[in-house]
Scaffold this motif. Structure first.
Motif, PDB file in Angstrom:
ATOM      1  N   ALA A 121       0.824  -1.209   0.000  1.00  8.15           N
ATOM      2  CA  ALA A 121       0.000   0.000   0.000  1.00  8.15           C
ATOM      3  C   ALA A 121       0.852   1.249   0.000  1.00  8.15           C
ATOM      4  O   ALA A 121       2.022   1.235   0.410  1.00  8.15           O
ATOM      5  N   ALA A 122       0.234   2.342  -0.432  1.00 12.29           N
ATOM      6  CA  ALA A 122       0.816   3.675  -0.306  1.00 12.29           C
ATOM      7  C   ALA A 122      -0.236   4.581   0.320  1.00 12.29           C
ATOM      8  O   ALA A 122      -1.352   4.691  -0.195  1.00 12.29           O
ATOM      9  N   HIS A 123       0.113   5.198   1.436  1.00 10.25           N
ATOM     10  CA  HIS A 123      -0.740   6.188   2.077  1.00 10.25           C
ATOM     11  C   HIS A 123      -0.143   7.565   1.786  1.00 10.25           C
ATOM     12  O   HIS A 123       1.019   7.821   2.102  1.00 10.25           O
ATOM     13  N   MET A 124      -0.940   8.447   1.202  1.00  9.56           N
ATOM     14  CA  MET A 124      -0.489   9.782   0.829  1.00  9.56           C
ATOM     15  C   MET A 124      -1.230  10.821   1.658  1.00  9.56           C
ATOM     16  O   MET A 124      -2.444  10.706   1.874  1.00  9.56           O
ATOM     17  N   ARG A 125      -0.501  11.846   2.084  1.00  9.26           N
ATOM     18  CA  ARG A 125      -1.132  12.925   2.846  1.00  9.26           C
ATOM     19  C   ARG A 125      -0.569  14.264   2.404  1.00  9.26           C
ATOM     20  O   ARG A 125       0.639  14.458   2.329  1.00  9.26           O
ATOM     21  N   THR A 126      -1.474  15.179   2.098  1.00 12.71           N
ATOM     22  CA  THR A 126      -1.127  16.576   1.864  1.00 12.71           C
ATOM     23  C   THR A 126      -2.118  17.420   2.651  1.00 12.71           C
ATOM     24  O   THR A 126      -3.320  17.427   2.349  1.00 12.71           O
ATOM     25  N   GLY A 127      -1.637  18.093   3.686  1.00 14.50           N
ATOM     26  CA  GLY A 127      -2.544  18.835   4.559  1.00 14.50           C
ATOM     27  C   GLY A 127      -3.539  17.885   5.195  1.00 14.50           C
ATOM     28  O   GLY A 127      -3.172  16.908   5.833  1.00 14.50           O
ATOM     29  N   GLU A 128      -4.828  18.161   4.975  1.00 11.21           N
ATOM     30  CA  GLU A 128      -5.882  17.316   5.534  1.00 11.21           C
ATOM     31  C   GLU A 128      -6.302  16.200   4.583  1.00 11.21           C
ATOM     32  O   GLU A 128      -7.114  15.353   4.942  1.00 11.21           O
ATOM     33  N   GLN A 129      -5.776  16.191   3.377  1.00  9.12           N
ATOM     34  CA  GLN A 129      -6.145  15.170   2.399  1.00  9.12           C
ATOM     35  C   GLN A 129      -5.322  13.912   2.614  1.00  9.12           C
ATOM     36  O   GLN A 129      -4.097  13.945   2.652  1.00  9.12           O
ATOM     37  N   ASP A 214       1.994  -5.606   3.712  1.00  9.46           N
ATOM     38  CA  ASP A 214       0.793  -5.928   4.476  1.00  9.46           C
ATOM     39  C   ASP A 214       1.105  -6.321   5.909  1.00  9.46           C
ATOM     40  O   ASP A 214       0.263  -6.156   6.795  1.00  9.46           O
ATOM     41  N   GLY A 215       2.308  -6.818   6.164  1.00  6.88           N
ATOM     42  CA  GLY A 215       2.667  -7.154   7.539  1.00  6.88           C
ATOM     43  C   GLY A 215       2.709  -5.947   8.439  1.00  6.88           C
ATOM     44  O   GLY A 215       2.399  -6.036   9.636  1.00  6.88           O
ATOM     45  N   TYR A 216       3.075  -4.786   7.899  1.00 12.47           N
ATOM     46  CA  TYR A 216       3.069  -3.545   8.680  1.00 12.47           C
ATOM     47  C   TYR A 216       1.670  -2.941   8.706  1.00 12.47           C
ATOM     48  O   TYR A 216       1.220  -2.431   9.743  1.00 12.47           O
ATOM     49  N   GLU A 217       0.973  -3.019   7.569  1.00  8.86           N
ATOM     50  CA  GLU A 217      -0.373  -2.445   7.508  1.00  8.86           C
ATOM     51  C   GLU A 217      -1.359  -3.225   8.375  1.00  8.86           C
ATOM     52  O   GLU A 217      -2.474  -2.756   8.631  1.00  8.86           O
ATOM     53  N   ALA A 218      -0.970  -4.397   8.868  1.00 12.03           N
ATOM     54  CA  ALA A 218      -1.810  -5.135   9.808  1.00 12.03           C
ATOM     55  C   ALA A 218      -2.141  -4.308  11.036  1.00 12.03           C
ATOM     56  O   ALA A 218      -3.156  -4.544  11.704  1.00 12.03           O
ATOM     57  N   ALA A 219      -1.296  -3.328  11.358  1.00 10.14           N
ATOM     58  CA  ALA A 219      -1.583  -2.442  12.489  1.00 10.14           C
ATOM     59  C   ALA A 219      -2.910  -1.724  12.300  1.00 10.14           C
ATOM     60  O   ALA A 219      -3.589  -1.387  13.273  1.00 10.14           O
ATOM     61  N   ILE A 220      -3.309  -1.512  11.026  1.00  7.80           N
ATOM     62  CA  ILE A 220      -4.602  -0.899  10.726  1.00  7.80           C
ATOM     63  C   ILE A 220      -5.660  -1.977  10.485  1.00  7.80           C
ATOM     64  O   ILE A 220      -6.674  -2.048  11.181  1.00  7.80           O
ATOM     65  N   ASP A 221      -5.414  -2.816   9.487  1.00  9.14           N
ATOM     66  CA  ASP A 221      -6.459  -3.683   8.956  1.00  9.14           C
ATOM     67  C   ASP A 221      -6.750  -4.899   9.825  1.00  9.14           C
ATOM     68  O   ASP A 221      -7.886  -5.381   9.840  1.00  9.14           O
ATOM     69  N   ASP A 222      -5.765  -5.419  10.519  1.00  4.41           N
ATOM     70  CA  ASP A 222      -5.975  -6.626  11.321  1.00  4.41           C
ATOM     71  C   ASP A 222      -6.197  -6.319  12.799  1.00  4.41           C
ATOM     72  O   ASP A 222      -7.080  -6.905  13.421  1.00  4.41           O
ATOM     73  N   TYR A 223      -5.392  -5.450  13.349  1.00  2.00           N
ATOM     74  CA  TYR A 223      -5.355  -5.291  14.798  1.00  2.00           C
ATOM     75  C   TYR A 223      -6.057  -4.033  15.292  1.00  2.00           C
ATOM     76  O   TYR A 223      -6.266  -3.882  16.500  1.00  2.00           O
ATOM     77  N   GLY A 224      -6.406  -3.135  14.406  1.00  2.00           N
ATOM     78  CA  GLY A 224      -7.129  -1.933  14.804  1.00  2.00           C
ATOM     79  C   GLY A 224      -6.355  -1.023  15.750  1.00  2.00           C
ATOM     80  O   GLY A 224      -6.947  -0.280  16.529  1.00  2.00           O
ATOM     81  N   LEU A 225      -5.033  -1.072  15.683  1.00  5.48           N
ATOM     82  CA  LEU A 225      -4.224  -0.242  16.562  1.00  5.48           C
ATOM     83  C   LEU A 225      -4.194   1.218  16.114  1.00  5.48           C
ATOM     84  O   LEU A 225      -4.011   2.126  16.923  1.00  5.48           O
ATOM     85  N   TYR A 226      -4.334   1.426  14.815  1.00  5.03           N
ATOM     86  CA  TYR A 226      -4.252   2.760  14.234  1.00  5.03           C
ATOM     87  C   TYR A 226      -5.316   2.897  13.148  1.00  5.03           C
ATOM     88  O   TYR A 226      -5.752   1.906  12.551  1.00  5.03           O
ATOM     89  N   THR A 227      -5.694   4.134  12.903  1.00  3.63           N
ATOM     90  CA  THR A 227      -6.353   4.464  11.652  1.00  3.63           C
ATOM     91  C   THR A 227      -5.266   4.868  10.663  1.00  3.63           C
ATOM     92  O   THR A 227      -4.099   5.051  11.034  1.00  3.63           O
ATOM     93  N   ALA A 228      -5.646   5.028   9.399  1.00  2.48           N
ATOM     94  CA  ALA A 228      -4.662   5.482   8.423  1.00  2.48           C
ATOM     95  C   ALA A 228      -4.087   6.829   8.837  1.00  2.48           C
ATOM     96  O   ALA A 228      -2.884   7.075   8.713  1.00  2.48           O
ATOM     97  N   ALA A 229      -4.950   7.714   9.351  1.00  2.00           N
ATOM     98  CA  ALA A 229      -4.491   9.041   9.751  1.00  2.00           C
ATOM     99  C   ALA A 229      -3.546   8.974  10.940  1.00  2.00           C
ATOM    100  O   ALA A 229      -2.488   9.624  10.958  1.00  2.00           O
ATOM    101  N   SER A 230      -3.897   8.189  11.958  1.00  2.00           N
ATOM    102  CA  SER A 230      -3.038   8.141  13.147  1.00  2.00           C
ATOM    103  C   SER A 230      -1.727   7.421  12.857  1.00  2.00           C
ATOM    104  O   SER A 230      -0.686   7.742  13.449  1.00  2.00           O
ATOM    105  N   LEU A 231      -1.744   6.461  11.933  1.00  2.69           N
ATOM    106  CA  LEU A 231      -0.489   5.807  11.563  1.00  2.69           C
ATOM    107  C   LEU A 231       0.431   6.797  10.850  1.00  2.69           C
ATOM    108  O   LEU A 231       1.639   6.807  11.087  1.00  2.69           O
ATOM    109  N   MET A 232      -0.138   7.632   9.988  1.00  6.62           N
ATOM    110  CA  MET A 232       0.672   8.674   9.352  1.00  6.62           C
ATOM    111  C   MET A 232       1.268   9.610  10.394  1.00  6.62           C
ATOM    112  O   MET A 232       2.418  10.049  10.269  1.00  6.62           O
TER     113      MET A 232
END
Length: 279
Positions: A121-129, A214-232
């Motif tokens: 995956a790629a998570h992109m952030r610019t300002g609030e987007q 996906d092993g790192y993104e498991a923090a979002i999708d599997d374990y619910g530790l972060y949202t995409a925003a909080s992981l960023m």
């Protein structure tokens, strides 16, 4: 680049992930754990061999490549030639052919162009987007459903159990669908494997980018530790989310609280800022 981390799922197994950056290109690669009885190549594992070959090809050709799709095609060609030259024997089954997921990004004057196969995956952030490209959410949900079903049928998961013949047969059946008609698409040492790559154009010319296996993104999708925003928000120090997801996995070694096919997966992330982004 601000930070990177790549951690094997088990200290006794090779890390089959890779990540890197060269010039305007950056990437993460996730080799799929082998399912053959014997390896085809002289390497820590066949999956680690493929991830390394792709990483080396990206590094060597990034200066000449015109796009992520072109660089991915070149890397698949390199892997195909080396696979034939270096393997001990030809594979007897499709599940023996090494495969990998990949997210390859190019940062340019008109934003970020990406080519991806599999579930990186790629998570992109610019300002609030915030935008996510690729990712493991749909595939991981199927994995959870299949793991629950197989566990309900009495097949063990987790540490100390190993792969039962029934579980191995199931995983091999899934792997046989890789790059087969009607199956799923991943990169492999076959020249045509790069052709179905999904391409994206993120038009923001400045921002932050978090590339994940996906092993790192498991923090979002599997374990619910972060949202995409909080992981960023945590991405400037990638070891912190990694430690949190490893703690969850250690507390669930039999994969019962979070159904999955192995207790811990290799986990890799690469965090970059690009353009005239304000920090």
């Amino acid at each position: 680049m601000v930070d990177r981390v790549s951690d094997p799922g088990h200290p006794d197994r090779p890390n089959e992930d890779r990540c890197g950056q060269n010039g305007a290109f950056a990437w993460v690669i996730d080799g799929a754990t082998g399912l053959g009885d014997t390896p085809l190549l002289s390497a820590p594992s066949d999956a680690a061999w493929l991830a390394t070959v792709l990483h080396e090809a990206f590094c060597e050709a990034a200066d000449q490549a015109t796009s992520p799709a072109a660089l991915l095609t070149l890397a698949a060609d390199v892997a195909a030639r080396r696979f034939v030259a270096e393997r001990h024997r030809a594979p007897d089954h499709r599940y023996e052919i090494p495969t990998a997921s990949v997210m390859l990004a190019h940062f340019g004057d008109d934003g970020v162009h990406m080519a991806e196969l599999g579930d990186c995956a790629a998570h992109m952030r610019t300002g609030e987007q915030r935008v996510r490209y690729g990712g493991a959410a749909a595939g991981r949900e199927r994995e959870r459903q299949n793991a629950r079903r197989l566990m309900a049928e009495g097949l063990p998961m987790g540490v100390g159990k190993g792969r039962s013949p029934q579980l191995l047969a199931f995983l091999r059946d899934v792997r046989n669908r890789a790059n087969a008609p009607g199956g799923y698409r991943v990169i492999s040492p076959e020249p045509e494997s790069a052709a179905p790559a999904r391409c994206h154009h993120h038009r923001a010319v400045a921002g932050e980018a978090l590339l994940l296996t996906d092993g790192y993104e498991a923090a979002i999708d599997d374990y619910g530790l972060y949202t995409a925003a909080s992981l960023m928000d945590e991405s400037a120090t990638l070891a912190t989310p990694l430690a949190a997801l490893r703690a969850v996995e250690r507390d669930d070694p039999l994969c019962q609280r979070h159904p999955r096919f192995k207790p811990s997966d290799d986990a890799t992330a690469l965090f970059l800022r690009y353009g005239a982004v304000q920090v």
